[in-house]
Write a protein that holds these residues in place. Structure first.
Motif, mmCIF file in Angstrom:
data_model
loop_
_atom_site.group_PDB
_atom_site.id
_atom_site.type_symbol
_atom_site.label_atom_id
_atom_site.label_comp_id
_atom_site.label_asym_id
_atom_site.label_seq_id
_atom_site.Cartn_x
_atom_site.Cartn_y
_atom_site.Cartn_z
ATOM 1 N N GLU A 187 0.832 -1.201 0.000
ATOM 2 C CA GLU A 187 0.000 0.000 0.000
ATOM 3 C C GLU A 187 0.867 1.253 0.000
ATOM 4 N N ASP A 222 -6.131 2.272 -0.902
ATOM 5 C CA ASP A 222 -6.777 2.938 0.223
ATOM 6 C C ASP A 222 -7.277 4.283 -0.307
ATOM 7 N N HIS A 273 -5.478 7.573 0.784
ATOM 8 C CA HIS A 273 -4.147 7.907 0.256
ATOM 9 C C HIS A 273 -4.213 8.418 -1.177
ATOM 10 N N GLN A 325 -9.186 -0.638 1.015
ATOM 11 C CA GLN A 325 -9.575 0.056 2.244
ATOM 12 C C GLN A 325 -10.257 1.364 1.874
ATOM 13 N N ARG A 332 -10.132 10.938 9.566
ATOM 14 C CA ARG A 332 -10.848 10.093 8.609
ATOM 15 C C ARG A 332 -12.274 9.883 9.107
ATOM 16 N N GLU A 392 -11.037 1.547 7.068
ATOM 17 C CA GLU A 392 -9.882 1.786 7.939
ATOM 18 C C GLU A 392 -9.966 3.256 8.334
HETATM 19 MG MG MG Z 1 -4.660 1.943 4.698
#
Ligand code: MG
Ligand code: MG
Length: 630
Positions: free
Chosen positions: A134, A165, A168, A191, A210, A239
């Protein structure tokens, strides 16, 4: 697609987290290593505990600072990995996430990283394990999923794949459509996290702010459409690093999380009809056409006070329930019910909260379809004994446990007033004040619940959120955000309380979690309405003269116009050519009030600039504790 959530997302010890996650309906969990380390049970026992909850361990996380290390750190990184592999075998989980290296001593170079992953993949294969890579948004050399994919591609091992994710990718404003060219079978895990748009350090933003998909401002749905286009059919997992969630209720946050994923998959299925997405069929988001009624629970004495206030507002008592101690008050298209029954839901609400709004009726196209969608999204349905001659009106529980009933025109439900009520002749005449409909409903809640109810409304109904605004109370801050139907037919403002000394905080505390703090009625002519109200004996909330001086300074108003506003305590706001007029009732009980508004020229807001002055005026008029009512 299966659903999962990382244990780091919610509060509690590992056992409490698993119970809440399983109860919310997830298929699996990501075991966050620290949650495991802090828990007093062997890896085998933890693995069994997860499976006993009916969950699978979808992922073990995280393994950090691995690729591109110089010696001797490189050898040490592989040794560390072998130790994690032992643990994974005992837990019985086959996938680990390796986050891109953030170490200052790590070396760049895609081939160097690919070689490290190739070797790690070979070692993992001997244990029957898989590696997912990741790209962290703040990785030292790799901070973009496209680079991570290139490393995975060059590592060329069947058991080394990519982990995506949404945070990101979206936080760095990388176009999610770049995901579409990645083969779906090389994506091992996805994620998901949303976040409010805040301009701050990426790492800090990610670790603290988040939130669930749909709760923030990132295009998680667009990200997910790109993922689905690759043919990826694996786990989608939440996540969520959020301080508030970690300090909140594990049960409530898990329910929100599951709701956010079901909502996301439902929207995805509609956007990409050719892709098979495993989510229960449900009606699309429900168009809400306005508030059909608002019901107050009260005792006899307080009902009389409330009735007197409604009368000064120009309402007339028009009906009495066929079987219950329930009265119907009406003006224009506004129906207000006062329920003084000694049993049933309204009575329980009265006992709990005092005189308060206990039930809201919303107009929809199809009441049963509305409840079906709400149920698919994990809302709590409400059933109460239906007496003879009464309609069965579908309902769910809304904010603070209050009820939301649904009225449609396609069934008998719209005739509820004719069927369940008998007309009464109102002996005391008050003058109609020209109030037409409910413009908005303000719901007050603990600040921690704002996202929950925002998601509730936007997932079930075709409604959108407006940006958060700060309302300055003399004793603190109240955060406020509106949830609106596209045509403005239904507008709800959510107000999040941080402390009890604010007016909203006082209301919430003293009414023990009741939620509707004000109802705003719409008029076409605020000045005519003000005149009628005063003739009815209504006393508007008096606003400081300083406010009007400032209003003049801000907008350069005509003197006569300004005098007219001030003479009847109307607050004013302007946005371009659009204008907003507001008039407030005094407080009722522990902080409930009515508002009257007029929108001119398509004004779309709620007079946020005036909220501070209105709140200060209301607090001045608040009855000090222990003083008899006037
Ligand atoms: Mg992650
Ligand atoms: Mg308002």
């Amino acid at each position: 697609m299966k659903t999962a959530i990382a244990t780091v997302s919610i509060a509690g010890d590992l056992g409490e987290k698993l119970a809440a996650i399983a109860a919310a309906g997830f298929d699996g969990v990501e075991i966050f290593e620290n949650d495991f380390l802090a828990f007093d049970a062997s890896p085998r026992e933890v693995g069994k505990m997860v499976r006993d909850h009916g969950l699978e361990i979808s992922l073990f996380q995280p393994f950090r600072d691995f690729e591109g290390m110089p010696e001797p750190q490189r050898t040490r990184a592989f040794d560390r990995a072998e130790r994690k592999f032992d643990l994974m075998n005992e837990l019985d989980v086959d996938l680990v996430v390796v986050c891109s290296n953030v170490s200052a001593i790590s070396l760049g170079g895609i081939d160097r990283a690919a070689a490290d992953f190739s070797e790690l993949g070979e070692r993992a294969a001997k244990r029957g394990l898989r590696i997912g890579y990741e790209a962290l948004a703040w990785g030292r050399h790799v901070s973009d999923h496209r680079d991570a994919w290139e490393i995975v591609r060059r590592a060329d091992r069947a058991n080394v794949g990519l982990i995506l994710d949404s945070f990101h990718t979206l936080a760095r404003k990388i176009d999610p459509d770049t995901i579409r060219s990645i083969p779906g079978d090389r994506i091992f895990f996805v994620q998901l996290a949303d976040a409010p748009k805040i301009d701050m350090d990426l790492l800090y933003w990610s670790r603290h702010f988040r939130n669930m998909p749909g709760e923030g401002d990132l295009d998680v749905a667009g990200f997910m459409r790109a993922v689905a286009a690759t043919g990826y059919d694996g786990v989608i997992s939440l996540e969520i690093f959020n301080d508030q969630f970690r300090g909140g209720s594990a049960k409530a946050i898990s329910i929100d999380g599951h709701r956010s994923l079901v909502y996301l998959m439902d929207q995805l299925k509609r956007a990409e009809p050719d892709i098979r997405i495993d989510v229960p069929a449900m009606p699309d988001r429900i168009a809400a056409h306005g508030v059909e009624f608002v019901e107050f629970a009260a005792n006899d004495t307080e009902a009389a006070e409330l009735s007197a206030m409604l009368r000064t507002l120009g309402f007339t008592r028009v009906g009495r329930h066929v079987a219950k101690q329930v009265e119907l008050w009406r003006q224009g298209g506004i129906n207000i019910i006062i329920n003084t029954e000694r049993q049933g839901f309204a009575h329980s609400a009265y006992v709990m909260h005092g005189t308060s709004v206990c039930n809201i009726g919303l107009r929809v196209d199809d009441a049963h379809a509305t409840v079906e969608r709400a149920r698919a999204l994990g809302a709590e349905l409400f059933e109460q004994h239906v007496g003879p001659g009464e309609l069965h009106i579908p309902a769910i529980r809304g904010v603070g446990g209050g009820l939301v009933h649904f009225i449609d025109a396609k069934s008998d439900l719209a005739r509820v007033w004719d069927i369940e009520f008998v007309p009464v002749a109102d002996d005391t005449q008050s003058c109609d004040a020209g109030l037409k409909r409910i413009d908005h409903m303000a719901q007050t809640m603990d600040g921690k619940e704002m996202l929950t109810w925002q998601l509730f409304y936007t997932a079930i109904f075709d409604m959108a959120k407006t940006p958060m605004v700060d309302v300055i109370d003399p004793s603190g801050l109240v955060q406020s955000r509106a949830i609106e139907a596209p045509d403005g037919a239904l507008r709800v403002t959510l107000n999040g309380v941080e402390n009890r000394r604010t007016l909203a905080g006082h209301f919430l505390a003293e009414s023990f979690g009741s939620t509707v703090q004000h109802l705003a009625f719409e008029t076409d002519d605020i000045f005519a309405t003000a005149e009628a109200l005063i003739a009815n004996g209504f006393t508007p909330l008096v606003i400081s003269p300083n406010y009007y001086d400032d209003l003049d300074a801000r907008f350069g108003l005509d003197e006569d116009f300004l005098d007219r506003l001030q003479s009847v305590s109307i607050l004013y706001d302007r946005d371009g050519d659009a204008e907003y007029f507001q008039l407030y009732s005094p407080l009722y009980g522990e902080g409930f009030f009515f508002e009257i508004v007029e929108r001119r020229g398509g004004y779309g807001g709620y007079g946020a600039a005036n909220a501070q002055f209105r709140t200060a005026a209301q607090k001045r008029h608040m009855r000090p504790k222990g003083m008899p009512k006037r």
